[in-house]
Enzyme design. Structure first.
Site, PDB file in Angstrom:
ATOM      1  N   ASP A  16      23.378  18.083 -26.083  1.00 57.39           N
ATOM      2  CA  ASP A  16      24.048  19.697 -26.102  1.00 57.39           C
ATOM      3  C   ASP A  16      23.227  20.548 -25.249  1.00 57.39           C
ATOM      4  O   ASP A  16      22.478  21.584 -25.529  1.00 57.39           O
ATOM      5  CB  ASP A  16      23.882  20.367 -27.672  1.00 57.39           C
ATOM      6  CG  ASP A  16      24.586  21.554 -27.739  1.00 57.39           C
ATOM      7  OD1 ASP A  16      25.497  21.730 -27.083  1.00 57.39           O
ATOM      8  OD2 ASP A  16      23.832  22.319 -28.632  1.00 57.39           O
TER       9      ASP A  16
ATOM     10  N   ASN B  24      19.165  25.975 -25.014  1.00 59.24           N
ATOM     11  CA  ASN B  24      18.411  24.669 -25.768  1.00 59.24           C
ATOM     12  C   ASN B  24      17.288  24.434 -24.839  1.00 59.24           C
ATOM     13  O   ASN B  24      16.809  23.380 -25.164  1.00 59.24           O
ATOM     14  CB  ASN B  24      19.139  23.745 -26.100  1.00 59.24           C
ATOM     15  CG  ASN B  24      20.011  23.723 -27.211  1.00 59.24           C
ATOM     16  OD1 ASN B  24      19.602  24.506 -28.223  1.00 59.24           O
ATOM     17  ND2 ASN B  24      21.024  23.044 -27.656  1.00 59.24           N
TER      18      ASN B  24
ATOM     19  N   ASP C 137      15.155  21.436 -29.594  1.00 61.63           N
ATOM     20  CA  ASP C 137      15.628  20.319 -30.595  1.00 61.63           C
ATOM     21  C   ASP C 137      16.643  19.177 -30.092  1.00 61.63           C
ATOM     22  O   ASP C 137      17.170  19.404 -29.158  1.00 61.63           O
ATOM     23  CB  ASP C 137      16.033  20.934 -31.876  1.00 61.63           C
ATOM     24  CG  ASP C 137      17.214  21.258 -32.288  1.00 61.63           C
ATOM     25  OD1 ASP C 137      18.179  20.797 -31.737  1.00 61.63           O
ATOM     26  OD2 ASP C 137      17.468  22.694 -32.692  1.00 61.63           O
TER      27      ASP C 137
END
EC number: 2.7.11.1
Length: 362
Positions: free
Chosen positions: A233, A238, A250
């Site tokens: 992702d 992110n 993460d």
């Protein structure tokens, strides 16, 4: 102690009883003393909190959504993060936990066997009643400047190092990014969904089926496609940038997949801009390891899978009160018409003669 007036958690409202007191009590039950500071961070899927520790430090607690991942899948996420750090790839693995019986809330302590337990070697996943949680050090940073070619080259090197570690062994339990598991499963879950208006259902299903068939054909044309452990992702939200370089927030969506899955969400803007961005990313990537350039043909198929999967994700979470509030237009005819139009655009892009993204050859 927990708020005794909080409603019970259920499958539809898995976080209903997750009060501030329970969050702090859970952290102390697993061996980390808190000082009372607590800030909830943005996350639809899980519940994530910034926690002040008694020693003056800060940590991030993640309470996993029940039913999304198995224990084995979560522990693979944790192990991958630790493996990356051991290989000197910037990553933030969870902290080890230790059960402190006298700190366990009375409600959980008096529950059936297994209500409170630790999992992993070393233990990094704590179970407290209906909740599973992990605790990680807090790492600061800012958004990366993706218009800067030097930043993109650095990100390319970073991804190459991650993928080198990811190629060492496969995940045994986590998902594989592909048409069947990511796309068709999502399409099938929406086929009878009451949130898909009846007057939009036939056209959306027709274009979804056509788009998935073309995505299947694109994957089949990359003979010997190599799958590896990925972030999964990898979008700008992110990634945090520090003076020492980037790190990921993460690995909640870590999966098996082609390397290009961690590239395409970093590209934006006009065709010329995306081409320059991709060139810089690959320039950095190939200074560390080889990239299979045939995977560029999978950018639009992967984008197609994400479009369908995103709608299915919202539908699956609709009974969580946070989702109707965040996506009030989801069950409207306008939304599903827009989704059908987006899939038609993907069909056009994937129907090109050599199925190379048009913005790379225009």
């Amino acid at each position: 102690m927990p708020d005794h007036d909080a409603p019970p958690a259920t499958g539809d409202t898995p976080y209903a009883d997750l009060t501030p007191d329970l969050v702090l009590d859970a952290i102390e039950a697993f061996g980390h003393r808190v000082d009372g500071r607590l800030l909830q961070l943005n996350s639809y899927e899980n519940r994530v909190f910034q926690i002040g520790l008694e020693d003056g430090g800060m940590a991030v607690a993640k309470f996993y959504r029940a039913g999304r991942w198995t224990d084995e899948q979560i522990l693979e996420e944790h192990a991958f993060a630790q493996e990356l750090l051991d290989a000197e790839v910037p990553a933030v693995p969870p902290l080890p936990l230790a059960l402190v019986p006298e700190r366990v809330p009375a409600e959980a302590a008096g529950g059936p066997p297994g209500t409170v337990r630790l999992m992993g070697t070393p233990p990094t996943l704590g179970v407290l009643g209906a909740h599973r949680l992990a605790l990680s050090p807090r790492r600061g940073g800012r958004s990366p400047e993706l218009e800067d070619p030097d930043v993109l080259r650095w990100l390319g090197r970073f991804l190459a190092r991650m993928h080198t570690v990811g190629a060492r062994r496969p995940f045994a339990h986590r998902l594989t990014m592909g048409v069947a598991e990511t796309g068709r499963a999502a399409r099938d879950s929406l086929a009878d969904c009451p949130l898909l208006p009846p007057d939009q259902r036939p056209q959306w299903l027709a274009v979804a089926d056509q788009a998935l068939d073309l995505a299947d054909e694109a994957f089949a044309r990359v003979d010997g496609l190599r799958l590896r452990r990925l972030h999964g992702d990898c979008h700008p939200g992110n990634i945090l940038w520090t003076p020492e370089g980037p790190h990921f927030v993460d690995l909640d969506d870590a999966c098996m997949g082609p390397a290009v899955q961690d590239f395409w969400m970093l590209l934006s803007g006009e065709a010329s801009e995306r081409t320059r961005q991709l060139d810089a990313l690959l320039d950095g990537y190939e200074s560390v390891c080889e990239f299979d350039w045939r995977e560029l043909k999978l950018i639009e198929p992967l984008r197609t899978l994400r479009l369908i999967h995103h709608s299915a994700w919202i539908a699956r979470r609709w009974h969580d009160p946070a989702f109707p509030a965040a996506f009030p237009w989801f069950d409207s005819g306008v939304y599903w018409q827009q989704q059908a139009d987006a899939l038609r655009q993907q069909i056009d892009l994937m129907s090109r003669v050599d199925d190379t993204p048009s913005w790379l050859i225009d």
